[in-house]
Design a protein around this motif. Structure first.
Motif, mmCIF file in Angstrom:
data_model
loop_
_atom_site.group_PDB
_atom_site.id
_atom_site.type_symbol
_atom_site.label_atom_id
_atom_site.label_comp_id
_atom_site.label_asym_id
_atom_site.label_seq_id
_atom_site.Cartn_x
_atom_site.Cartn_y
_atom_site.Cartn_z
ATOM 1 N N ILE A 1 -10.293 -14.408 -9.152
ATOM 2 C CA ILE A 1 -9.003 -13.956 -8.618
ATOM 3 C C ILE A 1 -9.193 -12.699 -7.771
ATOM 4 O O ILE A 1 -8.599 -12.555 -6.695
ATOM 5 C CB ILE A 1 -8.000 -13.701 -9.760
ATOM 6 N N ALA A 2 -10.061 -11.806 -8.213
ATOM 7 C CA ALA A 2 -10.333 -10.577 -7.443
ATOM 8 C C ALA A 2 -10.950 -10.914 -6.090
ATOM 9 O O ALA A 2 -10.612 -10.301 -5.064
ATOM 10 C CB ALA A 2 -11.246 -9.657 -8.243
ATOM 11 N N SER A 3 -11.848 -11.882 -6.062
ATOM 12 C CA SER A 3 -12.459 -12.293 -4.791
ATOM 13 C C SER A 3 -11.425 -12.950 -3.885
ATOM 14 O O SER A 3 -11.397 -12.701 -2.671
ATOM 15 C CB SER A 3 -13.614 -13.256 -5.053
ATOM 16 N N MET A 4 -10.571 -13.787 -4.461
ATOM 17 C CA MET A 4 -9.518 -14.415 -3.656
ATOM 18 C C MET A 4 -8.547 -13.370 -3.113
ATOM 19 O O MET A 4 -8.079 -13.459 -1.976
ATOM 20 C CB MET A 4 -8.775 -15.460 -4.488
ATOM 21 N N ARG A 5 -8.241 -12.368 -3.934
ATOM 22 C CA ARG A 5 -7.330 -11.308 -3.474
ATOM 23 C C ARG A 5 -7.910 -10.584 -2.264
ATOM 24 O O ARG A 5 -7.196 -10.280 -1.301
ATOM 25 C CB ARG A 5 -7.087 -10.313 -4.612
ATOM 26 N N LYS A 6 -9.200 -10.307 -2.298
ATOM 27 C CA LYS A 6 -9.854 -9.616 -1.183
ATOM 28 C C LYS A 6 -9.753 -10.447 0.106
ATOM 29 O O LYS A 6 -9.470 -9.920 1.185
ATOM 30 C CB LYS A 6 -11.324 -9.357 -1.532
ATOM 31 N N THR A 7 -9.965 -11.745 -0.029
ATOM 32 C CA THR A 7 -9.863 -12.624 1.136
ATOM 33 C C THR A 7 -8.422 -12.733 1.619
ATOM 34 O O THR A 7 -8.153 -12.745 2.823
ATOM 35 C CB THR A 7 -10.413 -14.017 0.791
ATOM 36 N N ALA A 8 -7.481 -12.806 0.685
ATOM 37 C CA ALA A 8 -6.065 -12.879 1.059
ATOM 38 C C ALA A 8 -5.636 -11.630 1.824
ATOM 39 O O ALA A 8 -4.871 -11.703 2.794
ATOM 40 C CB ALA A 8 -5.210 -13.067 -0.185
ATOM 41 N N ARG A 9 -6.115 -10.477 1.415
ATOM 42 C CA ARG A 9 -5.777 -9.234 2.132
ATOM 43 C C ARG A 9 -6.337 -9.272 3.554
ATOM 44 O O ARG A 9 -5.681 -8.836 4.503
ATOM 45 C CB ARG A 9 -6.311 -8.015 1.372
ATOM 46 N N TYR A 10 -7.554 -9.782 3.689
ATOM 47 C CA TYR A 10 -8.142 -9.891 5.025
ATOM 48 C C TYR A 10 -7.290 -10.799 5.911
ATOM 49 O O TYR A 10 -6.967 -10.458 7.060
ATOM 50 C CB TYR A 10 -9.570 -10.437 4.921
ATOM 51 N N LEU A 11 -6.909 -11.964 5.393
ATOM 52 C CA LEU A 11 -6.131 -12.918 6.178
ATOM 53 C C LEU A 11 -4.742 -12.395 6.509
ATOM 54 O O LEU A 11 -4.207 -12.659 7.592
ATOM 55 C CB LEU A 11 -6.021 -14.252 5.434
ATOM 56 N N SER A 12 -4.132 -11.671 5.588
ATOM 57 C CA SER A 12 -2.778 -11.165 5.826
ATOM 58 C C SER A 12 -2.746 -10.159 6.964
ATOM 59 O O SER A 12 -1.701 -9.960 7.599
ATOM 60 C CB SER A 12 -2.207 -10.545 4.549
ATOM 61 N N LYS A 13 -3.890 -9.536 7.257
ATOM 62 C CA LYS A 13 -3.954 -8.510 8.304
ATOM 63 C C LYS A 13 -4.588 -9.017 9.597
ATOM 64 O O LYS A 13 -4.631 -8.284 10.587
ATOM 65 C CB LYS A 13 -4.757 -7.304 7.790
ATOM 66 N N THR A 14 -5.085 -10.251 9.585
ATOM 67 C CA THR A 14 -5.839 -10.764 10.733
ATOM 68 C C THR A 14 -5.130 -11.977 11.323
ATOM 69 O O THR A 14 -4.697 -12.868 10.592
ATOM 70 C CB THR A 14 -7.264 -11.167 10.305
ATOM 71 N N ILE A 15 -5.024 -12.018 12.652
ATOM 72 C CA ILE A 15 -4.334 -13.106 13.354
ATOM 73 C C ILE A 15 -5.332 -13.858 14.224
ATOM 74 O O ILE A 15 -6.126 -13.246 14.940
ATOM 75 C CB ILE A 15 -3.201 -12.565 14.250
ATOM 76 N N GLU A 16 -5.314 -15.179 14.161
ATOM 77 C CA GLU A 16 -6.064 -16.018 15.104
ATOM 78 C C GLU A 16 -5.107 -16.391 16.230
ATOM 79 O O GLU A 16 -4.100 -17.083 16.021
ATOM 80 C CB GLU A 16 -6.600 -17.268 14.401
ATOM 81 N N GLU A 17 -5.417 -15.938 17.441
ATOM 82 C CA GLU A 17 -4.483 -16.037 18.554
ATOM 83 C C GLU A 17 -4.447 -17.404 19.232
ATOM 84 O O GLU A 17 -3.394 -17.833 19.705
ATOM 85 C CB GLU A 17 -4.825 -14.969 19.613
#
Length: 540
Positions: free
Chosen positions: A131-147
């Motif tokens: 869950i901690a690893s998934m949380r880290k990835t979720a935070r990355y995705l929430s801040k990053t946009i694929e244009e």
């Protein structure tokens, strides 16, 4: 349809299993990149292939006819192993690599979080470290946009929501909704989501799969109307032979994922039901168009989409009361995507005006004619072409007469070498994912017009299709030839084999040393023959 899905799944499960390190005593146990753990030809593991864990979990958990893997202890162990290996190869910021070390790629991060979260839920795990690893990835995705690749951005929405169902952390919904509002606002009124500058059909099926999966889990009514628009658009590009998409799409893809159609079929969407029944009807036949998908993409999202579709399938929805456009007379010009379709009493045709007038023609059962424009061979690794996605092409549509004009685009072929890989590794070590844009500009977003002009006119008559091409150059063209169906644009999931690769190209234009060429060809749909005349050549 359930039986069709089952046949396709069971035929291809062994391909996916072979890609996974299933030896629990191996230091790479759970790795899904065979090139890394077994063949040793790659020095890092491509994280996007860890999606195979979801395939394992679904096969383990779904009780369907012929599933000898159901509740098999090894499948459970292997699926958990894929999650542990995923955690092991995660980068410090929560992202992952796909094509080179230190890449911090968006696709492997988005798709692998979705598969990891879904696998975690299916196996009913309780693991705070995961869950901690998934949380880290979720935070990355929430801040990053694929244009530019909307299928990837939509995959991040599905991934974030899947993680939210585990963690119930409100910040996830905040990041997800910002992405969702942007995606919905940028959908074309025609129904497609942009893929590197245009509409593409394989990748639109991925976008549909992920957005429909988000709806299936969230029941968010905000996406119902965007979902509904997609099959309405797609229906016009289902071919009479059971295939869909191809060379006229922005990324040339010829595969199609079923899960999104199955979600919409459960909502009684007539277009989705019709498309589903049409493009999967030939599963089990030797010439079924998705038999040629490579092992990488079976391990990627293909097989778990079929499994998720199988889990949602309701056989009561097999019948529907609508016909597809390829079966009913129509004429349709899609102004945004610059695509044109026509069905009359004798044939069905698709023209990619966005790709220099690429055209495919079908009779009632098969593709009978295609033309992909021209190539100028400048040197061994430099080719100029007309069938390039170019927004500067001038297009005129007058009833059934289509006109496209513009300039050839010069593409430089890229060949791998030890030196190039060494430079790439050094650059990735220093600059990380900031070099992704540079690589895309060299391989995908090439905009390099040369001073050779072309004009193509296509007249779609009732029994004859007339194509007239005029090519002019101030300089001598040393070698001009008809283009093949192989696009020069780099697409990882492109160039899968198709039956139409066997179509005879004899008689196509190939001339040397000229400045001007006028070619007129007439295709007779009844005789299935091309009458070609070169009206004028100005040679040197």
């Amino acid at each position: 349809m359930k039986e069709k899905y089952i046949k396709f799944i069971l035929e291809n499960v062994p391909k996916v299993l072979t890609q996974i390190d299933r030896d629990e005593d191996s230091p790479t146990f759970g790795c899904c990149d065979r090139n890394y753990w077994h063949l040793k030809i790659r020095d890092f593991s491509s994280a996007i292939l860890q999606q195979s864990g979801l395939t394992l979990a679904l096969i383990y958990s779904l009780d369907f006819e012929g599933n000898k893997y159901y509740q098999n202890d090894n499948f459970y162990k292997w699926a958990v192993g894929t999650l542990e290996f995923w955690k092991k190869i995660q980068l410090r910021d929560g992202s992952f690599n796909e094509y080179y070390p230190n890449e911090h790629g968006f696709p492997p991060t988005a798709f692998s979080l979705f598969s990891t979260a879904e696998t975690y839920k299916i196996l009913k795990l309780e693991d705070n470290n995961l869950i901690a690893s998934m949380r880290k990835t979720a935070r990355y995705l929430s801040k990053t946009i694929e244009e530019k690749a909307f299928n990837q951005e939509i995959a991040s929405i599905a991934a974030l929501y899947s993680y939210y169902t585990i963690a119930k952390e409100e910040w996830v919904l905040e990041g997800l909704n910002k992405k969702l509002d942007r995606i919905v606002s940028l959908q074309s009124e025609e129904g497609w989501f942009p893929e590197y500058g245009g509409a593409d059909f394989g990748y639109l099926s991925v976008a549909l799969d992920m957005l429909a999966e988000y709806y299936w889990q969230s029941k968010d009514d905000k996406v119902l109307e965007p979902l509904r628009k997609v099959p309405e658009f797609l229906s016009y590009f289902c071919h009479p032979d059971g295939t869909i998409g191809g060379e006229y799409g922005s990324r040339n893809t010829v595969y199609f994922l079923p899960n999104g159609l199955e979600v919409l079929s459960n909502l009684d969407n007539k277009s989705a039901i019709a498309i589903r029944n049409h493009i999967y009807k030939n599963i089990g036949q030797n010439n079924y168009f998705q038999n040629s998908i490579d092992d990488r993409y079976f391990s990627h999202y293909v097989l778990h989409s079929f499994l998720r579709a199988l889990a949602k399938n309701n056989n009561s929805q097999i019948k529907n009361d609508i016909s597809l456009p390829c079966e009913e007379k129509h004429r349709k010009y899609f102004r945004d995507s610059r695509l044109f379709t026509l069905k009359n009493d004798n044939y069905y045709a698709v023209v990619g005006l966005n790709k220099g007038g690429t055209i495919k023609v079908f009779d009632k059962q098969e593709e009978v004619f295609s033309d992909f424009g021209y190539r100028i061979i400048k040197s061994e690794n430099k080719i100029a072409t007309t069938n390039w996605l170019d927004e500067n092409y001038k297009i005129k549509v007058d009833n059934n007469k289509l006109e496209i004009s513009g300039q050839f685009n010069l593409i430089k072929g890229q060949v791998s070498s030890p030196l190039k890989h060494f430079i790439l590794r050094c650059a990735s070590l220093l600059f990380g994912n900031s070099i992704i844009g540079m690589l895309k500009n060299k391989l995908i977003f090439v905009d390099n017009n040369i001073d050779v002009n072309f004009k193509r006119t296509i007249e779609l008559q009732e029994e004859v299709i007339i194509i007239e091409d005029i090519i002019k150059s101030e300089r001598v063209i040393k070698e001009l030839k008809s283009a093949s169906n192989f696009s020069l644009r780099h697409v990882a999931s492109g160039k899968f084999y198709k039956e139409t690769d066997l179509m005879n190209n004899s008689g196509r234009v190939k001339v040397n040393n000229l400045k001007q060429l006028i070619v007129k060809q007439e295709f007779d749909i009844k005789d299935k023959q091309v009458i070609k005349s070169i009206d004028k050549i100005s040679e040197v």
